[in-house]
Design a protein around this motif. Structure first.
Motif, PDB file in Angstrom:
ATOM      1  N   LEU A 219       0.834  -1.206   0.000  1.00 25.65           N
ATOM      2  CA  LEU A 219       0.000   0.000   0.000  1.00 25.65           C
ATOM      3  C   LEU A 219       0.866   1.252   0.000  1.00 25.65           C
ATOM      4  N   LYS A 220       1.888   1.275   0.840  1.00 22.36           N
ATOM      5  CA  LYS A 220       2.777   2.437   0.878  1.00 22.36           C
ATOM      6  C   LYS A 220       3.514   2.603  -0.445  1.00 22.36           C
ATOM      7  N   GLY A 221       3.856   1.481  -1.078  1.00 22.86           N
ATOM      8  CA  GLY A 221       4.608   1.535  -2.325  1.00 22.86           C
ATOM      9  C   GLY A 221       3.751   1.632  -3.565  1.00 22.86           C
ATOM     10  N   ALA A 222       2.432   1.646  -3.423  1.00 25.97           N
ATOM     11  CA  ALA A 222       1.485   1.751  -4.554  1.00 25.97           C
ATOM     12  C   ALA A 222       1.639   0.583  -5.521  1.00 25.97           C
ATOM     13  N   ILE A 223       1.674  -0.625  -4.977  1.00 21.69           N
ATOM     14  CA  ILE A 223       1.740  -1.836  -5.785  1.00 21.69           C
ATOM     15  C   ILE A 223       0.320  -2.287  -6.096  1.00 21.69           C
ATOM     16  N   LEU A 224       0.068  -2.698  -7.327  1.00 17.91           N
ATOM     17  CA  LEU A 224      -1.247  -3.200  -7.718  1.00 17.91           C
ATOM     18  C   LEU A 224      -1.676  -4.332  -6.791  1.00 17.91           C
ATOM     19  N   PRO A 225      -2.914  -4.396  -6.312  1.00 20.46           N
ATOM     20  CA  PRO A 225      -4.063  -3.526  -6.602  1.00 20.46           C
ATOM     21  C   PRO A 225      -4.248  -2.418  -5.560  1.00 20.46           C
ATOM     22  N   LEU A 226      -3.172  -2.036  -4.873  1.00 18.57           N
ATOM     23  CA  LEU A 226      -3.262  -1.054  -3.798  1.00 18.57           C
ATOM     24  C   LEU A 226      -2.714   0.308  -4.233  1.00 18.57           C
ATOM     25  N   HIS A 227      -2.817   0.588  -5.516  1.00 16.77           N
ATOM     26  CA  HIS A 227      -2.205   1.793  -6.076  1.00 16.77           C
ATOM     27  C   HIS A 227      -3.212   2.897  -6.407  1.00 16.77           C
ATOM     28  N   PHE A 228      -4.499   2.657  -6.209  1.00 22.57           N
ATOM     29  CA  PHE A 228      -5.504   3.571  -6.748  1.00 22.57           C
ATOM     30  C   PHE A 228      -5.500   4.937  -6.072  1.00 22.57           C
ATOM     31  N   TRP A 229      -4.944   5.033  -4.875  1.00 21.48           N
ATOM     32  CA  TRP A 229      -4.897   6.321  -4.200  1.00 21.48           C
ATOM     33  C   TRP A 229      -3.873   7.256  -4.826  1.00 21.48           C
ATOM     34  N   LEU A 230      -2.866   6.711  -5.496  1.00 19.10           N
ATOM     35  CA  LEU A 230      -1.715   7.531  -5.887  1.00 19.10           C
ATOM     36  C   LEU A 230      -1.993   8.539  -6.996  1.00 19.10           C
ATOM     37  N   PRO A 231      -2.586   8.162  -8.143  1.00 18.20           N
ATOM     38  CA  PRO A 231      -2.700   9.143  -9.238  1.00 18.20           C
ATOM     39  C   PRO A 231      -3.430  10.413  -8.830  1.00 18.20           C
ATOM     40  N   ARG A 232      -4.556  10.269  -8.145  1.00 19.68           N
ATOM     41  CA  ARG A 232      -5.320  11.463  -7.769  1.00 19.68           C
ATOM     42  C   ARG A 232      -4.553  12.299  -6.751  1.00 19.68           C
ATOM     43  N   ALA A 233      -3.889  11.650  -5.787  1.00 15.48           N
ATOM     44  CA  ALA A 233      -3.164  12.386  -4.756  1.00 15.48           C
ATOM     45  C   ALA A 233      -1.991  13.153  -5.345  1.00 15.48           C
ATOM     46  N   TYR A 234      -1.191  12.500  -6.177  1.00 12.36           N
ATOM     47  CA  TYR A 234      -0.011  13.151  -6.726  1.00 12.36           C
ATOM     48  C   TYR A 234      -0.393  14.249  -7.714  1.00 12.36           C
ATOM     49  N   ALA A 235      -1.477  14.035  -8.459  1.00 12.99           N
ATOM     50  CA  ALA A 235      -1.910  15.051  -9.418  1.00 12.99           C
ATOM     51  C   ALA A 235      -2.488  16.275  -8.725  1.00 12.99           C
ATOM     52  N   ALA A 236      -3.098  16.103  -7.544  1.00  9.64           N
ATOM     53  CA  ALA A 236      -3.720  17.218  -6.841  1.00  9.64           C
ATOM     54  C   ALA A 236      -2.718  18.027  -6.036  1.00  9.64           C
ATOM     55  N   ALA A 237      -1.595  17.430  -5.656  1.00  9.81           N
ATOM     56  CA  ALA A 237      -0.619  18.118  -4.814  1.00  9.81           C
ATOM     57  C   ALA A 237       0.058  19.250  -5.569  1.00  9.81           C
ATOM     58  N   THR A 238       0.542  20.236  -4.833  1.00 12.20           N
ATOM     59  CA  THR A 238       1.347  21.277  -5.458  1.00 12.20           C
ATOM     60  C   THR A 238       2.644  20.656  -5.979  1.00 12.20           C
ATOM     61  N   ALA A 239       3.280  21.352  -6.913  1.00  8.96           N
ATOM     62  CA  ALA A 239       4.433  20.767  -7.607  1.00  8.96           C
ATOM     63  C   ALA A 239       5.561  20.357  -6.667  1.00  8.96           C
ATOM     64  N   PRO A 240       6.023  21.200  -5.740  1.00  5.10           N
ATOM     65  CA  PRO A 240       7.125  20.758  -4.873  1.00  5.10           C
ATOM     66  C   PRO A 240       6.742  19.603  -3.962  1.00  5.10           C
ATOM     67  N   VAL A 241       5.470  19.553  -3.544  1.00  6.66           N
ATOM     68  CA  VAL A 241       5.021  18.432  -2.718  1.00  6.66           C
ATOM     69  C   VAL A 241       4.998  17.147  -3.542  1.00  6.66           C
ATOM     70  N   ALA A 242       4.475  17.219  -4.767  1.00  5.59           N
ATOM     71  CA  ALA A 242       4.468  16.039  -5.638  1.00  5.59           C
ATOM     72  C   ALA A 242       5.893  15.572  -5.923  1.00  5.59           C
ATOM     73  N   ALA A 243       6.822  16.513  -6.106  1.00  6.03           N
ATOM     74  CA  ALA A 243       8.217  16.133  -6.340  1.00  6.03           C
ATOM     75  C   ALA A 243       8.783  15.400  -5.132  1.00  6.03           C
ATOM     76  N   LEU A 244       8.522  15.907  -3.922  1.00  6.38           N
ATOM     77  CA  LEU A 244       8.998  15.212  -2.721  1.00  6.38           C
ATOM     78  C   LEU A 244       8.338  13.853  -2.577  1.00  6.38           C
ATOM     79  N   PHE A 245       7.064  13.751  -2.976  1.00  7.39           N
ATOM     80  CA  PHE A 245       6.352  12.473  -2.891  1.00  7.39           C
ATOM     81  C   PHE A 245       6.963  11.412  -3.811  1.00  7.39           C
ATOM     82  N   ALA A 246       7.838  11.810  -4.742  1.00  9.41           N
ATOM     83  CA  ALA A 246       8.469  10.814  -5.614  1.00  9.41           C
ATOM     84  C   ALA A 246       9.284   9.805  -4.823  1.00  9.41           C
ATOM     85  N   ILE A 247       9.709  10.175  -3.604  1.00  3.55           N
ATOM     86  CA  ILE A 247      10.465   9.239  -2.768  1.00  3.55           C
ATOM     87  C   ILE A 247       9.547   8.392  -1.889  1.00  3.55           C
TER      88      ILE A 247
END
Length: 499
Positions: A219-247
């Motif tokens: 779930l933390k690593g966004a492995i299928l089928p536990l990845h559905f939270w990631l696209p919406r969260a990363y797309a909604a975050a501000t750019a520097p936050v999304a960049a930090l979320f890459a780790i």
């Protein structure tokens, strides 16, 4: 030198605590303090890397309580490498944020520092319970950072992000509770020794705890089928936050490597390789799902979020064989994918700022103020993430493919990886042509300033540096993999000995 393992945790902890007095400090002082604390992590990480390069395991026992009774931090090659990539990513993300994104909500800089506390702590801890604690610090800080800037879209994305992660936290507690009840310890090295010596009657419960942890880390690593939270969260975050979320997804994969490489590793008797049969299937499925998401995306930020899922699947392919070559390839690809993904999130924001109301929508819009410059940066990032030679994405994928054992599985994996690379190339080529070639009318929005461009180019240039320094970097990650696959020194820690 003896305090090296705890400094990457203490520095952002003290800085974040001081920055909570933000209402008494001016914005200028907050920014300077936050930048100083974040960039100071880079020489600390380099120092830790140099210390760890001799192959010794450095233990830091808080309160001088020995393992397995006290809280223990561990500095080895892997944790030092993760500290370095985190410091680079955070430094450039914060440099981008101080150009105005940090003012879109309260306590940004304090939250940013606490996020680094959680990330660095997760990479340094040698204890499962404290891994849970640092995961919770990550969750709380990242949830607040995701909401930074307000807006209904961020609130909805935040709910989709925090609810599954809270459920994961509950599973984490259940899993470590089972392990503690059966073994009487949560020190990872000591757990490895006790799991290896467990009797047959305990094996089913130990396996249950292991699978619960695999679900949590998946779930933390966004492995299928536990990845559905990631696209919406990363797309909604501000750019520097999304960049930090890459780790952030890498923290989950790191935990899989630690727990299932050591506690349920080759020496674990009947529980040896507990997660290995699942990793192959999960890797291929996650990679394929990510590629389909990239192809289907109609917004640049969403497309980049699915690229993170692609990188998760690709990294799992390196962990699945449990071999020296696989681990080394995964670590090299982790460096590449983290830095390039962070740079692309910043670049997507630069593009969106010049398209007015259209933002990152992948449809024809006004011309950009800087189409040539931004187009070249996008082209560089796209060919790197798609895996075209000679950049680091190509080298990382080549190492991964060479690590796959010969057989039917290799045929399937080569097909998925190569077809996936082709899919990424098609999708990113389509996006690039739409954004940079098909514009019409007067530019909208604002041109990118020099500091934001520097932050974006700084992260994207990581791919070039990894290519130019491929030989020493590959040598380091290979020795890191060799250290991880030789658990004898780790087990001595669990027994209370030195390393």
């Amino acid at each position: 030198m003896m305090h090296a393992p705890i400094l990457p945790i203490l520095l952002p902890l003290f800085a974040g605590s001081l920055l909570l007095l933000g209402h008494r400090l001016g914005h200028g002082i907050q920014r300077r303090l936050s930048l100083a604390a974040t960039w100071a992590l880079l020489p600390l990480a380099v120092w830790a890397l140099l210390l760890a390069s001799d192959g010794r395991l450095r233990i830091y026992a808080l309160g001088d309580w020995p393992a397995p009774f006290g809280i223990v931090l561990l500095l080895d090659r892997l944790s030092a490498l993760m500290l370095l990539v985190t410091a680079l990513l955070a430094g450039f993300a914060l440099l981008y944020a101080v150009r105005g994104d940090d003012l879109r909500g309260p306590n940004f800089h304090a939250l940013f520092q606490f996020q680094l506390v959680g990330i660095n702590g997760a990479f340094l801890t040698a204890d499962l319970f404290n891994l849970f604690v640092f995961f919770e610090i990550l969750l709380i800080a990242s949830y607040a950072l995701l909401l930074h800037g307000n807006g209904a879209a961020r609130v909805r994305a935040g709910l989709h992000y925090v609810l599954p992660n809270l459920l994961g936290s509950a599973f984490f507690l259940i899993g470590i509770g089972i392990l503690y009840g059966l073994t009487g310890t949560l020190n990872m090295a000591d757990l490895a020794r006790r799991v290896a010596g467990a009797d047959a009657g305990q094996a089913p419960l130990l396996a249950t705890a292991g699978y619960l942890l695999l679900v949590v880390f998946g779930l933390k690593g966004a492995i299928l089928p536990l990845h559905f939270w990631l696209p919406r969260a990363y797309a909604a975050a501000t750019a520097p936050v999304a960049a930090l979320f890459a780790i952030m997804t890498k923290v989950g994969l790191y935990a899989i490597l630690r727990v299932f490489g050591l506690i349920f590793g080759a020496q674990a008797g009947p529980l040896a390789g507990l997660a290995q049969p699942w990793l192959w299937t999960l890797a291929v499925a996650t990679l394929a799902a990510g590629v389909f998401g990239v192809l289907a995306a109609r917004d640049l930020q969403v497309q980049l979020a699915y690229l993170v899922i692609v990188s998760v699947g690709t990294l799992l392919l390196g962990l699945a064989p449990g071999s020296l070559e696989g681990y080394a390839a995964a670590l090299y690809y982790l460096l590449h994918s983290t830095l390039v993904a962070g740079g692309l999130f910043l670049l997507a924001d630069l593009v969106a700022r010049q398209r007015g109301e259209l933002g990152g929508a992948l449809q024809r819009g006004p011309n950009l103020h800087q189409p040539g410059l931004l187009g070249r940066l996008f082209f560089f990032g796209a060919i790197s993430v798609a895996g075209l030679p000679p950049l680091s994405g190509f080298l990382g994928k080549l190492m991964l493919l060479r690590a796959v054992p010969v057989g039917i599985a290799a045929l399937a994996i080569w097909t998925v990886v190569l077809c996936g690379g082709l899919g990424l190339l098609i999708a990113l080529g389509r996006s690039g042509s739409t954004l940079f070639w098909r514009g019409s009318g007067a530019p909208s929005g604002e041109p990118a300033d020099g500091v934001r461009l520097l932050a974006c180019a700084g992260l994207l240039s990581g791919s070039l540096l990894l290519t130019m320094a491929a030989a020493p970097v590959q040598a380091y990650v290979r020795e890191t993999a060799r250290q991880l696959l030789d658990p004898a020194a780790y087990l001595r820690i669990g027994a209370g000995g030195g390393a």
